[in-house]
Each structure stands twice: as C-alpha cells, then as structure tokens.
Design a protein around this motif. Structure first.
Motif, PDB file in Angstrom:
ATOM      1  N   MET A  90       1.217  -0.795  -0.048  1.00 32.42           N
ATOM      2  CA  MET A  90       0.095  -0.236   0.377  1.00 32.42           C
ATOM      3  C   MET A  90       0.668   1.026  -0.256  1.00 32.42           C
ATOM      4  O   MET A  90       1.997   1.219   0.699  1.00 32.42           O
ATOM      5  N   PHE A  91       0.451   2.209  -0.884  1.00 28.96           N
ATOM      6  CA  PHE A  91       1.626   3.398  -0.941  1.00 28.96           C
ATOM      7  C   PHE A  91       1.263   4.181   0.083  1.00 28.96           C
ATOM      8  O   PHE A  91       0.502   4.666   1.061  1.00 28.96           O
ATOM      9  N   GLU A 110       2.995   9.636   0.172  1.00 32.86           N
ATOM     10  CA  GLU A 110       2.657  10.253  -0.764  1.00 32.86           C
ATOM     11  C   GLU A 110       3.266  11.937  -0.476  1.00 32.86           C
ATOM     12  O   GLU A 110       2.982  12.708  -1.369  1.00 32.86           O
ATOM     13  N   GLU A 111       2.654  12.103   0.749  1.00 33.70           N
ATOM     14  CA  GLU A 111       2.811  14.039   1.092  1.00 33.70           C
ATOM     15  C   GLU A 111       4.305  14.275   0.962  1.00 33.70           C
ATOM     16  O   GLU A 111       4.193  15.210   0.252  1.00 33.70           O
ATOM     17  N   GLN A 112       4.972  13.448   0.579  1.00 37.99           N
ATOM     18  CA  GLN A 112       6.250  13.925   0.799  1.00 37.99           C
ATOM     19  C   GLN A 112       6.975  13.937  -0.656  1.00 37.99           C
ATOM     20  O   GLN A 112       7.853  15.547  -1.429  1.00 37.99           O
ATOM     21  N   LEU A 113       5.810  13.721  -2.155  1.00 38.99           N
ATOM     22  CA  LEU A 113       6.288  12.980  -3.272  1.00 38.99           C
ATOM     23  C   LEU A 113       5.283  14.493  -3.790  1.00 38.99           C
ATOM     24  O   LEU A 113       6.110  15.378  -4.801  1.00 38.99           O
ATOM     25  N   GLY A 164      -2.361   5.605  -6.668  1.00 40.84           N
ATOM     26  CA  GLY A 164      -3.312   5.539  -5.858  1.00 40.84           C
ATOM     27  C   GLY A 164      -3.463   6.989  -5.179  1.00 40.84           C
ATOM     28  O   GLY A 164      -4.447   6.818  -4.288  1.00 40.84           O
ATOM     29  N   GLY A 165      -2.591   7.124  -5.229  1.00 41.83           N
ATOM     30  CA  GLY A 165      -2.368   8.870  -4.501  1.00 41.83           C
ATOM     31  C   GLY A 165      -3.195   9.715  -5.026  1.00 41.83           C
ATOM     32  O   GLY A 165      -3.840   9.618  -6.602  1.00 41.83           O
ATOM     33  N   HIS A 166      -3.008  10.825  -4.552  1.00 47.49           N
ATOM     34  CA  HIS A 166      -3.491  12.082  -4.793  1.00 47.49           C
ATOM     35  C   HIS A 166      -2.677  12.944  -5.271  1.00 47.49           C
ATOM     36  O   HIS A 166      -2.134  13.775  -4.345  1.00 47.49           O
ATOM     37  N   ALA A 167      -2.053  13.336  -6.463  1.00 48.44           N
ATOM     38  CA  ALA A 167      -1.296  14.344  -6.776  1.00 48.44           C
ATOM     39  C   ALA A 167      -1.995  15.713  -7.128  1.00 48.44           C
ATOM     40  O   ALA A 167      -2.566  16.459  -7.101  1.00 48.44           O
ATOM     41  N   LYS A 168      -1.292  17.099  -6.455  1.00 46.51           N
ATOM     42  CA  LYS A 168      -1.625  17.940  -5.808  1.00 46.51           C
ATOM     43  C   LYS A 168      -1.171  19.286  -6.878  1.00 46.51           C
ATOM     44  O   LYS A 168       0.123  19.288  -6.605  1.00 46.51           O
ATOM     45  N   VAL A 169      -1.536  20.362  -7.016  1.00 45.51           N
ATOM     46  CA  VAL A 169      -1.310  21.587  -8.066  1.00 45.51           C
ATOM     47  C   VAL A 169      -1.025  22.364  -6.605  1.00 45.51           C
ATOM     48  O   VAL A 169      -1.135  22.809  -7.022  1.00 45.51           O
ATOM     49  N   PRO A 170       0.966  22.524  -6.782  1.00 47.10           N
ATOM     50  CA  PRO A 170       1.561  23.097  -6.049  1.00 47.10           C
ATOM     51  C   PRO A 170       0.637  25.077  -6.033  1.00 47.10           C
ATOM     52  O   PRO A 170       0.615  25.463  -7.175  1.00 47.10           O
ATOM     53  N   VAL A 176      15.585  14.901  -2.518  1.00 51.49           N
ATOM     54  CA  VAL A 176      15.623  14.146  -3.412  1.00 51.49           C
ATOM     55  C   VAL A 176      15.466  12.317  -2.307  1.00 51.49           C
ATOM     56  O   VAL A 176      15.484  11.869  -2.169  1.00 51.49           O
ATOM     57  N   HIS A 177      16.929  12.562  -1.385  1.00 55.49           N
ATOM     58  CA  HIS A 177      17.556  12.389  -1.026  1.00 55.49           C
ATOM     59  C   HIS A 177      17.131  11.649   0.925  1.00 55.49           C
ATOM     60  O   HIS A 177      16.257  10.590   1.232  1.00 55.49           O
ATOM     61  N   HIS A 178      15.962  12.436   1.412  1.00 56.15           N
ATOM     62  CA  HIS A 178      15.089  12.149   2.253  1.00 56.15           C
ATOM     63  C   HIS A 178      13.799  11.548   1.680  1.00 56.15           C
ATOM     64  O   HIS A 178      13.468  11.061   2.108  1.00 56.15           O
ATOM     65  N   LEU A 179      13.400  11.653   0.270  1.00 52.86           N
ATOM     66  CA  LEU A 179      12.135  10.592   0.040  1.00 52.86           C
ATOM     67  C   LEU A 179      13.145   9.127  -0.225  1.00 52.86           C
ATOM     68  O   LEU A 179      12.332   8.469   0.045  1.00 52.86           O
TER      69      LEU A 179
END
Ligand code: FEO
Length: 172
Positions: free
Chosen positions: A1-2, A7-10, A65-71, A101-104
């Motif tokens: 599961m995602f 998801e928040e960090q992405l 399956g997440g929700h991409a948000k427009v910044p 990126v490294h944190h991700l």
C-alpha cells in the motif's frame, strides 16, 4: 500500500520541481532583458526540463493511487546582480532539491517501498548531474571572468549547453 507519508513528501517534491521551473523561467527572462540570449536559451530549456521532472512525479503519485496536488504559485526572484549570481542561485536551488530527493529515498527505504525507491533513482542521477553542471559553469565564469568580452564568451558557452540540453532531453 502507498504510504501517506511518502505521498505527502512526493507532493512536496512536485512543489520543489515546480518552483525550480518558475525560478529558471524568471532567470531566462532576466538574461533575455540583459541581451544574454545564449544564457536565456539555456534557462528556458532548464525551466522546461524542471517542468518535465514535476510532471513525472505528479503522474507517479496518481499512478500509485495517491492524489497529486497542484502546488500554489509563489512569486520568484526577478532581479539578479549578475550572471554569476544567477548561476550561484541555480546551484543553491539544485542542492535544496537534492536534499529532498535523498530524504525521499530514505523514507521509501524506511517504509519498504522498493518500487518508489527505484523510481527515485532517476532523480538521484539527475540531481548529481545538475549540481556538476552548475558547478562547472561557475568554474568557467571564474576562469573567463565577466570583464570586457568575458560576458560574451560566457553567453556563448551557455548557448552551446542549451543546444546540447534541448537535443539530449528532447525539449522543444
Ligand atoms: Fe529537477 Fe533540477 O530539479
């Protein structure tokens, strides 16, 4: 599961890539106003490339399956003291993106999402290349100097880099 944390960090990564794209667009405009047309081409291409990076993460979030948000669009700097400052700020911006990126990657490993860890490798390589690129441009500026015809030659170098980037990245 995602993982929702991932998801928040992405989504945070989406906002950083978007901000980088806006910053480079602003730098392209500044260069164009200063008649540094080669540097302007380079920064227009750089801005396009960052938008591609943003879209790649954006689509990945939804695919998972997440929700991409427009910044939200925040204002970016429009004035710079010199082309050297523009490049220094670019390197600074890339370093911020690299940290994220490294944190991700650490987070993906922590939640054992090896698919996302693999997806992120593109960004790990990309960030290393970008930091080397801007570091090299700064070295060239130091070597050539900005006095006399120096600016002309720096602009020519950036024009050559722009052509190379447009070709290798398949930018318009
Ligand atoms: Fe895609 Fe250079 O940050």
């Amino acid at each position: 599961m995602f993982s929702s944390k991932l998801e928040e960090q992405l989504n945070h990564q989406v906002s950083l890539e978007s901000k980088a794209s806006a910053l480079y667009l602003s730098m392209a405009s500044w260069c164009e106003k200063k008649r540094l047309n080669g540097a302007a081409s380079f920064y227009y291409a750089q801005s396009d490339e960052e938008r591609q990076h943003m879209l790649k993460v954006f689509k990945y979030i939804n695919e998972m399956g997440g929700h991409a948000k427009v910044p939200s669009v925040n204002p970016v700097e429009a004035e710079f003291s010199s082309i050297k400052e523009v490049v220094e700020r670019s390197l600074e911006s890339e370093k911020t993106v690299t940290s994220s990126v490294h944190h991700l990657c650490e987070l993906a490993r922590e939640v054992q999402d090896f698919g996302t860890l693999n997806f992120l490798q593109f960004y790990v390589v990309e960030q290393r290349e970008e930091e080397v690129l801007f570091g090299n441009i700064l070295d060239r500026i130091e070597l050539i100097g900005m006095e006399g015809q120096g600016l002309y030659y720096i602009d020519k170098e950036l024009e050559a880099l722009a052509k190379q980037k447009i070709k290798t990245e398949g930018l318009a």
